[in-house]
Design a protein around this motif. Sequence first.
Motif, PDB file in Angstrom:
ATOM      1  N   LEU A  47      16.035   5.170  -9.960  1.00 15.11           N
ATOM      2  CA  LEU A  47      15.106   5.735  -8.975  1.00 15.11           C
ATOM      3  C   LEU A  47      15.907   6.392  -7.863  1.00 15.11           C
ATOM      4  O   LEU A  47      16.913   5.844  -7.414  1.00 15.11           O
ATOM      5  N   ASP A  48      15.417   7.530  -7.384  1.00 17.67           N
ATOM      6  CA  ASP A  48      16.038   8.143  -6.210  1.00 17.67           C
ATOM      7  C   ASP A  48      14.952   8.660  -5.270  1.00 17.67           C
ATOM      8  O   ASP A  48      13.766   8.347  -5.441  1.00 17.67           O
ATOM      9  N   GLU A  49      15.351   9.473  -4.303  1.00 22.51           N
ATOM     10  CA  GLU A  49      14.428   9.927  -3.260  1.00 22.51           C
ATOM     11  C   GLU A  49      13.331  10.850  -3.795  1.00 22.51           C
ATOM     12  O   GLU A  49      12.308  11.057  -3.109  1.00 22.51           O
ATOM     13  N   THR A  50      13.507  11.382  -4.988  1.00 18.49           N
ATOM     14  CA  THR A  50      12.522  12.329  -5.528  1.00 18.49           C
ATOM     15  C   THR A  50      11.399  11.661  -6.310  1.00 18.49           C
ATOM     16  O   THR A  50      10.408  12.317  -6.644  1.00 18.49           O
ATOM     17  N   ASN A  51      11.538  10.378  -6.610  1.00 21.16           N
ATOM     18  CA  ASN A  51      10.494   9.701  -7.394  1.00 21.16           C
ATOM     19  C   ASN A  51       9.209   9.554  -6.593  1.00 21.16           C
ATOM     20  O   ASN A  51       9.238   9.211  -5.403  1.00 21.16           O
ATOM     21  N   PRO A  52       8.068   9.780  -7.238  1.00 21.44           N
ATOM     22  CA  PRO A  52       6.789   9.605  -6.537  1.00 21.44           C
ATOM     23  C   PRO A  52       6.442   8.127  -6.407  1.00 21.44           C
ATOM     24  O   PRO A  52       6.914   7.299  -7.194  1.00 21.44           O
ATOM     25  N   PRO A  53       5.613   7.775  -5.426  1.00 22.54           N
ATOM     26  CA  PRO A  53       5.156   6.376  -5.293  1.00 22.54           C
ATOM     27  C   PRO A  53       4.012   6.119  -6.268  1.00 22.54           C
ATOM     28  O   PRO A  53       2.843   6.053  -5.883  1.00 22.54           O
ATOM     29  N   ASP A  54       4.349   5.937  -7.535  1.00 25.17           N
ATOM     30  CA  ASP A  54       3.342   5.879  -8.595  1.00 25.17           C
ATOM     31  C   ASP A  54       3.220   4.502  -9.235  1.00 25.17           C
ATOM     32  O   ASP A  54       2.746   4.372 -10.367  1.00 25.17           O
ATOM     33  N   GLY A  55       3.643   3.460  -8.521  1.00 32.08           N
ATOM     34  CA  GLY A  55       3.530   2.111  -9.052  1.00 32.08           C
ATOM     35  C   GLY A  55       2.084   1.686  -9.232  1.00 32.08           C
ATOM     36  O   GLY A  55       1.181   2.196  -8.556  1.00 32.08           O
ATOM     37  N   ARG A  56       1.848   0.710 -10.121  1.00 32.19           N
ATOM     38  CA  ARG A  56       0.473   0.294 -10.441  1.00 32.19           C
ATOM     39  C   ARG A  56       0.014  -0.923  -9.649  1.00 32.19           C
ATOM     40  O   ARG A  56      -1.176  -1.196  -9.534  1.00 32.19           O
ATOM     41  N   HIS A  57       0.956  -1.690  -9.104  1.00 30.77           N
ATOM     42  CA  HIS A  57       0.598  -2.878  -8.317  1.00 30.77           C
ATOM     43  C   HIS A  57      -0.223  -2.442  -7.102  1.00 30.77           C
ATOM     44  O   HIS A  57      -0.054  -1.340  -6.569  1.00 30.77           O
ATOM     45  N   ILE A  58      -1.109  -3.305  -6.636  1.00 33.53           N
ATOM     46  CA  ILE A  58      -1.974  -2.974  -5.505  1.00 33.53           C
ATOM     47  C   ILE A  58      -1.160  -2.601  -4.270  1.00 33.53           C
ATOM     48  O   ILE A  58      -1.516  -1.704  -3.511  1.00 33.53           O
ATOM     49  N   TYR A  59      -0.026  -3.261  -4.089  1.00 38.20           N
ATOM     50  CA  TYR A  59       0.856  -2.918  -2.968  1.00 38.20           C
ATOM     51  C   TYR A  59       1.359  -1.493  -3.117  1.00 38.20           C
ATOM     52  O   TYR A  59       1.357  -0.701  -2.156  1.00 38.20           O
ATOM     53  N   ALA A  60       1.791  -1.117  -4.324  1.00 35.33           N
ATOM     54  CA  ALA A  60       2.274   0.235  -4.575  1.00 35.33           C
ATOM     55  C   ALA A  60       1.165   1.259  -4.333  1.00 35.33           C
ATOM     56  O   ALA A  60       1.406   2.338  -3.776  1.00 35.33           O
ATOM     57  N   GLN A  61      -0.050   0.905  -4.723  1.00 35.80           N
ATOM     58  CA  GLN A  61      -1.171   1.829  -4.509  1.00 35.80           C
ATOM     59  C   GLN A  61      -1.387   2.107  -3.023  1.00 35.80           C
ATOM     60  O   GLN A  61      -1.595   3.257  -2.616  1.00 35.80           O
ATOM     61  N   THR A  62      -1.339   1.057  -2.223  1.00 31.76           N
ATOM     62  CA  THR A  62      -1.561   1.272  -0.790  1.00 31.76           C
ATOM     63  C   THR A  62      -0.385   1.990  -0.136  1.00 31.76           C
ATOM     64  O   THR A  62      -0.564   2.744   0.817  1.00 31.76           O
ATOM     65  N   LYS A  63       0.817   1.772  -0.643  1.00 29.12           N
ATOM     66  CA  LYS A  63       1.969   2.504  -0.108  1.00 29.12           C
ATOM     67  C   LYS A  63       1.900   3.984  -0.490  1.00 29.12           C
ATOM     68  O   LYS A  63       2.312   4.857   0.285  1.00 29.12           O
ATOM     69  N   ARG A  64       1.390   4.284  -1.684  1.00 29.34           N
ATOM     70  CA  ARG A  64       1.190   5.682  -2.065  1.00 29.34           C
ATOM     71  C   ARG A  64       0.200   6.352  -1.122  1.00 29.34           C
ATOM     72  O   ARG A  64       0.446   7.463  -0.628  1.00 29.34           O
ATOM     73  N   ILE A  65      -0.901   5.672  -0.853  1.00 32.13           N
ATOM     74  CA  ILE A  65      -1.879   6.204   0.094  1.00 32.13           C
ATOM     75  C   ILE A  65      -1.228   6.387   1.463  1.00 32.13           C
ATOM     76  O   ILE A  65      -1.429   7.401   2.145  1.00 32.13           O
ATOM     77  N   GLY A  66      -0.414   5.388   1.853  1.00 35.55           N
ATOM     78  CA  GLY A  66       0.236   5.454   3.152  1.00 35.55           C
ATOM     79  C   GLY A  66       1.207   6.618   3.262  1.00 35.55           C
ATOM     80  O   GLY A  66       1.222   7.335   4.266  1.00 35.55           O
ATOM     81  N   GLU A  67       2.030   6.823   2.232  1.00 37.08           N
ATOM     82  CA  GLU A  67       2.991   7.923   2.272  1.00 37.08           C
ATOM     83  C   GLU A  67       2.268   9.272   2.340  1.00 37.08           C
ATOM     84  O   GLU A  67       2.685  10.179   3.066  1.00 37.08           O
ATOM     85  N   THR A  68       1.186   9.396   1.595  1.00 37.63           N
ATOM     86  CA  THR A  68       0.391  10.629   1.642  1.00 37.63           C
ATOM     87  C   THR A  68      -0.236  10.825   3.014  1.00 37.63           C
ATOM     88  O   THR A  68      -0.230  11.922   3.579  1.00 37.63           O
ATOM     89  N   MET A  69      -0.768   9.742   3.552  1.00 39.05           N
ATOM     90  CA  MET A  69      -1.420   9.801   4.850  1.00 39.05           C
ATOM     91  C   MET A  69      -0.439  10.199   5.954  1.00 39.05           C
ATOM     92  O   MET A  69      -0.731  11.046   6.802  1.00 39.05           O
ATOM     93  N   VAL A  70       0.742   9.590   5.939  1.00 40.61           N
ATOM     94  CA  VAL A  70       1.758   9.892   6.942  1.00 40.61           C
ATOM     95  C   VAL A  70       2.130  11.367   6.896  1.00 40.61           C
ATOM     96  O   VAL A  70       2.267  12.030   7.934  1.00 40.61           O
ATOM     97  N   GLY A  71       2.285  11.909   5.684  1.00 37.76           N
ATOM     98  CA  GLY A  71       2.638  13.321   5.544  1.00 37.76           C
ATOM     99  C   GLY A  71       1.597  14.253   6.114  1.00 37.76           C
ATOM    100  O   GLY A  71       1.920  15.374   6.528  1.00 37.76           O
TER     101      GLY A  71
END
Length: 514
Positions: free
Chosen positions: A135-159
């Motif tokens: 994994l490096d800086e280019t990987n998307p936050p695409d994990g399936r765990h509920i924590y990963a899902q909320t972090k994906r939403i968070g990263e999108t929201m922050v942007g």
Amino acid sequence: MTLPRLILTGASGFVGRHLLETLCDDWIVYGIARRSQARCGAPVHPNLTWFQVDIGDREALADVFRRIRGQGGADVVVHLAAHYDFTGEDHPEYFRTNVDGLRNTLDLSADLGVKQFFFSSSVAACELPPPGKTLDETNPPDGRHIYAQTKRIGETMVGGYKDRFTPVIVRFAAMFSDWCEYPPLFMFFETWLSKAWNRHVLGGRGESAIPYLHVSDAVAFLLRLLERRQDWKPKEILIASPDGATSHNALFAATMSHESKEPVTPVRVPKVLCGPGMLARDLAGRVLGSRPFERPWMAEYIDTVMAIDASKTRARMGWAPRDRLEILRRLPFLLENRSMYPLDWHRLNRAAMKEVRVPQYLRLYQLLERHQAELVEEYTKALQDARFPSYQRVSEEDHEWHHKMILRQLLNAVRTEDRHVLAAYCRDLAERRYRQGYKVEELCGAVEALDGVCATVLARDPESTTLAHEIFDNVTTPLKWGVDRIQESYETLAAADARRARAAGSDSASASGR
């Protein structure tokens, strides 16, 4: 020299507490946390202002940001607050804190005019790489765990706030300290070093592996991030992690070599058997009322490797994890602490394993705040009773007697879990009112009336039915303490006046005799 100003959410958390120890020397810091400063062991520093608030409570958080604005505002936000547990269950707190709480913080930070917003994410937000890949800086936050899902939403929201300030995303590795404080690692040690039947068992081939980062390196990373805060691009992703990953095999071997002179060969259970075995143990735990740490969802990740390549971040930042803090080199220090200071070891790690939730006393505080207007109204009516004639003579501006002040002190006592706050106020109030001629029965009755008002108003809210113990412990009991302090103060002052009166009478008699 004028120091820059920073808001730190999650200030009472694992990383937040360690960061504060060095951050406050060079920054004016506004710490935001669910727990009190004293309760979490955060440092006391003249440059640190502490706000105990739940970021999921937008109104309460908005009040904190208004107060920060009044004290000069802030240039930077470091957002560490997050919910994570190892149950694998979709706990509503994930969205309440990681999504709603983040949105509240972003909106209020934008309104405050901050320049940079550093968002703490995790390498666990990403799906595991294919075997042999990293994994490096280019990987998307695409994990399936509920924590990963909320972090994906968070990263999108922050942007989405890049037009208001510079948002930067930091994905951290699994963090530990010299006391461990990382639940899976703690459970490995407690199992491997026990006499339990499964003390030498490893799931699958023992190749499950993740990256570990010492909390001191995490702090150094954040300090470097802040030092170069003008250099980052909007929506830039950085990885705070060593390269590669450390396997269960490597951890087991290092642990056993530290504890035993003879080599210990682990018993490796085929992955196909681990899932059913973990499910059976979990079901038995449900029946017995004590579920094991290992949950069925973890079986999916047996023999998977989350290897990291953070070379781009290291080159960009001029930062790297220190060799001496690498997990296998640090492991003897952890095990020594476990051996020499078992009480501290278990206290810190059991605290780290607690499911993050709103504490009951804070739920009560939120309930009292929610009904504060009703409490004031009902308390006003109660004090207009004929039993309290002195109340009628006090102006609205006299906050030393006014019912709003007593209620405010009660709220402070509930929020801090420190009943001495209200007791001390009642003692001081008693001394003033004694000199002004108020009767002890009236003052005690006014304080006792607040207990009845709280019981009446809170009973109207269905949530209070789950807080009966907290209401007694954090409302009724502090008010009883307050009444006791009033009575004690009146008795002490009356006795002192009586002694002075006798002394004055004796002096007068002596003078007459002469």
